[in-house]
Structure formats: C-alpha cells, structure tokens
Write a protein that holds these residues in place. Structure first.
Motif, PDB file in Angstrom:
ATOM      1  N   VAL A  41       0.835  -1.204   0.000  1.00 26.01           N
ATOM      2  CA  VAL A  41       0.000   0.000   0.000  1.00 26.01           C
ATOM      3  C   VAL A  41       0.868   1.251   0.000  1.00 26.01           C
ATOM      4  CG1 VAL A  41      -1.620   1.347   1.374  1.00 26.01           C
ATOM      5  CG2 VAL A  41      -1.998  -1.100   1.059  1.00 26.01           C
ATOM      6  N   ARG A  42       1.905   1.255   0.817  1.00 28.89           N
ATOM      7  CA  ARG A  42       2.787   2.419   0.876  1.00 28.89           C
ATOM      8  C   ARG A  42       3.526   2.620  -0.443  1.00 28.89           C
ATOM      9  NH1 ARG A  42       6.427   2.858   6.114  1.00 28.89           N
ATOM     10  NH2 ARG A  42       6.837   4.811   5.018  1.00 28.89           N
ATOM     11  N   LYS A  43       3.887   1.519  -1.096  1.00 25.55           N
ATOM     12  CA  LYS A  43       4.646   1.621  -2.338  1.00 25.55           C
ATOM     13  C   LYS A  43       3.774   2.052  -3.508  1.00 25.55           C
ATOM     14  CE  LYS A  43       7.484  -1.067  -5.554  1.00 25.55           C
ATOM     15  NZ  LYS A  43       8.116  -2.387  -5.820  1.00 25.55           N
ATOM     16  N   TYR A  44       2.619   1.412  -3.659  1.00 25.74           N
ATOM     17  CA  TYR A  44       1.830   1.616  -4.864  1.00 25.74           C
ATOM     18  C   TYR A  44       0.777   2.710  -4.734  1.00 25.74           C
ATOM     19  CZ  TYR A  44       4.050  -2.697  -6.309  1.00 25.74           C
ATOM     20  OH  TYR A  44       4.976  -3.643  -6.629  1.00 25.74           O
ATOM     21  N   SER A  45       0.342   2.999  -3.518  1.00 25.33           N
ATOM     22  CA  SER A  45      -0.662   4.045  -3.376  1.00 25.33           C
ATOM     23  C   SER A  45      -0.065   5.437  -3.627  1.00 25.33           C
ATOM     24  CB  SER A  45      -1.288   3.996  -1.981  1.00 25.33           C
ATOM     25  OG  SER A  45      -0.312   4.244  -0.988  1.00 25.33           O
ATOM     26  N   TYR A  50      -1.341   3.003  -9.812  1.00 24.70           N
ATOM     27  CA  TYR A  50      -1.379   1.729  -9.109  1.00 24.70           C
ATOM     28  C   TYR A  50      -2.627   1.665  -8.227  1.00 24.70           C
ATOM     29  CZ  TYR A  50       3.261   0.498 -10.727  1.00 24.70           C
ATOM     30  OH  TYR A  50       4.327   0.172 -11.503  1.00 24.70           O
ATOM     31  N   ALA A  51      -2.466   1.144  -7.033  1.00 27.95           N
ATOM     32  CA  ALA A  51      -3.616   0.835  -6.185  1.00 27.95           C
ATOM     33  C   ALA A  51      -4.445   2.076  -5.868  1.00 27.95           C
ATOM     34  CB  ALA A  51      -3.133   0.211  -4.884  1.00 27.95           C
ATOM     35  N   VAL A 253      -3.815  -5.294  -4.970  1.00 27.68           N
ATOM     36  CA  VAL A 253      -3.284  -3.940  -4.806  1.00 27.68           C
ATOM     37  C   VAL A 253      -2.337  -3.606  -5.940  1.00 27.68           C
ATOM     38  CG1 VAL A 253      -1.880  -2.452  -3.334  1.00 27.68           C
ATOM     39  CG2 VAL A 253      -3.555  -3.986  -2.307  1.00 27.68           C
ATOM     40  N   LYS A 254      -1.571  -4.588  -6.370  1.00 24.16           N
ATOM     41  CA  LYS A 254      -0.579  -4.373  -7.423  1.00 24.16           C
ATOM     42  C   LYS A 254      -1.136  -4.676  -8.805  1.00 24.16           C
ATOM     43  CE  LYS A 254       4.178  -5.576  -8.683  1.00 24.16           C
ATOM     44  NZ  LYS A 254       3.892  -5.813 -10.094  1.00 24.16           N
ATOM     45  N   LEU A 255      -2.158  -5.509  -8.891  1.00 23.96           N
ATOM     46  CA  LEU A 255      -2.625  -5.975 -10.197  1.00 23.96           C
ATOM     47  C   LEU A 255      -3.032  -4.864 -11.156  1.00 23.96           C
ATOM     48  CD1 LEU A 255      -3.168  -8.424 -11.949  1.00 23.96           C
ATOM     49  CD2 LEU A 255      -5.482  -8.471 -11.066  1.00 23.96           C
TER      50      LEU A 255
END
Length: 301
Positions: A41-45, A50-51, A253-255
C-alpha cells in the motif's frame, strides 16, 4: 468451519495433542502478510496508476483480521473457542469478520467491474456477487446471536451462490488478454472454493432442517485447543481462508498496475527504446511511446 466437527466437541480434549503449533504458524504467516500488505500500500498508493484507496483499505483490513482470527480461532456453530475470554467470543469474532468479508465482497466485485466496464454480463455478475455477500453478513451475525443453524445455512448458501455468479464473468475476462492473469487466478480460487463450499452447504442444510426446534440460545463456549477437537476441515478451511484470501487481496493492490516494459528494436540503423504500457483492466492496445533514439541524430524531413 461449522458443519463437520460436532462430534469432536464431545471428546475429552485433555487427552488430545495440542494444536498450538498450527495456531502459531498461522499467526506468523498472517503477520508477514500484514507487513507485505502495508508495504504494498505504501509503495503503490503513492503512484496514481497503481492501487486505489478501495483496494488499499481492503488489503490492510483483511490482513489485520486474518492475524486476529488466527490468534483467536472460533467455530460459530459449535461455539468452539481457543480461550474463554471476551476477545475470543463468537460475537466479537463475528463483528471483526464482518469488516473483512464486506471488504472482500466490495473489492472483488469492483475488480471484476473495472476489468470490463462495458460488458453487461460482467457488471451484473459482479454486482450480484457483492450484494449476496453483504446480505450474508446479516444471516451470519443472526446465527451467532440466536444459535439457529438455519441462519448459518442461508449465509453459506449466499456465499455459494455469489461464487457461482462469478463463473460467467470470469469466462468473459479470459477472452481479453489484458485481464487474463486475474481471470486465471480466479478460476483456481473459484474451483477450490465451490468444491469445498458445496459440502459445507449440504451438511448445513441437512443438519439445520432437523434442528429447527432446537432454538434456545446457549451462551456457553467450548474451549478447544487440540487439532482433533477443531477437526481437519476447520483447520484446512481457516488455513486457506486466512492466508490464501489475504494473499489474493494483497495481490489485487498491485494488479491494476500499468506494466511498463522497455525493449530495443531496430528502426533502420538506429536502436530505439520503446516504453510499452499496458493496463490489465483496459481492452485498449498497449500504448507505445518512443523514448529515445540512440546511435544517430534525429532526422528531420
């Protein structure tokens, strides 16, 4: 978790081996998944492509609930608990589980809906799936409050029907290359779930129809800490549910990420770097952008 373990509850639990290693292992695995969920969540949001907020919130909620329910397992129908304490009561676990299961229903339904936004079959199946699972929460909570097995049977039937409603949408997603990775994963998930759930629904209905007169609510709980006491089906169900479903939602989250692939090809004598950006949930062809041309100066005509 509520259908095939009734006889085990009458055994002398003091003579049976403890199930503590399984419980500790589940806590460790789900705790790792929680850390991964937060990291994802921290990476992709932070990246809009992304998410989104819905999937991020769902991943964190489901992973947190999985850790809690691994530490305090409960079998609603037989009112089995790991410890006789308020934090392990069937009602407490049911309220906590409600948040996770609603999150699962909404995020999976949304994922299907976004995959093919113009497909009526997919939209109808995804919407029906979400509505059925949200409705099931009321029957599950009612079953815990009243100890009426019929309510549990209705709840599981709604889950079973909801999964069936995703079969055709999943087939539709398989036809589109961009959504095929998600559809393939869901084929496996649905196949395993429907086989398992069919047995659960059957035993709940056959057992409930013979116990409709057994209505008085019994607030006592049965403390069980042995593997035989919990039963093989409960252990398999909870292990797959708490770890597998959590992993699926974290993956979502990543998809939706736009997969960027850089490759080199020859345009005449000059190598050209291309950025191929493909959205798994859009039917559009990959967008190709020429980033840089190496080996020669830009030619103007």
């Amino acid at each position: 978790e509520r259908c095939l373990n009734s006889r085990a509850g009458r055994l002398n639990m003091a003579t049976l081996p403890s199930c503590e290693p399984w419980r500790i292992g589940m806590i460790v695995i789900t705790a790792i998944e929680f850390v991964v969920a937060v990291a994802f969540v921290r990476k992709y949001s932070m990246q809009r492509k992304y998410a989104n907020a819905l999937q991020s919130i769902a991943a964190v909620i489901i992973s947190m609930v999985a850790v809690y329910r691994s530490a305090f397992p409960v079998a609603y129908g037989e009112r089995k608990v790991w410890v006789d304490a308020p934090e392990n009561s069937p009602l407490t676990i049911r309220i906590i589980a409600l948040f996770a299961e609603v999150s699962v229903s909404i995020t999976l339904g949304w994922t299907y809906s976004r995959a093919l936004p113009n497909n009526v079959v997919v939209q109808a199946g995804a919407g029906t799936f979400t509505c059925l699972l949200v409705m099931a929460q009321g029957f599950a909570t009612g079953g815990v409050l009243t100890a009426i097995n019929l309510l549990f049977a209705i709840e599981e039937s709604l889950w079973f029907t909801g999964a069936i409603m995703l079969l055709v949408p999943t087939y539709e997603l398989l036809k589109v290359e961009s959504s095929r990775p998600f559809a393939r994963v869901m084929c496996g998930v649905l196949a395993i779930y429907l086989v398992f759930e069919a047995s659960t629904v059957y035993h709940l209905w056959t057992g409930s129809l013979g116990k409709l007169s057994d209505l008085p609510y019994d607030s006592t709980t049965n403390v069980v800490q042995s593997c035989e006491g919990w039963g093989l089906q409960f252990i398999l169900w909870s292990s797959g549910y708490f770890t597998g479903l959590t992993a699926l939602v974290i993956w979502l989250v990543k998809l939706p990420a736009k997969q960027e692939k850089t490759r080199i090809h020859r345009l005449g004598a000059a190598p050209v770097y291309e950025l191929h950006t493909e959205d798994f949930f859009l039917q559009d062809e990959p967008v190709v952008q020429v980033l840089q041309t190496l080996g020669q100066e830009t030619r103007s005509e």
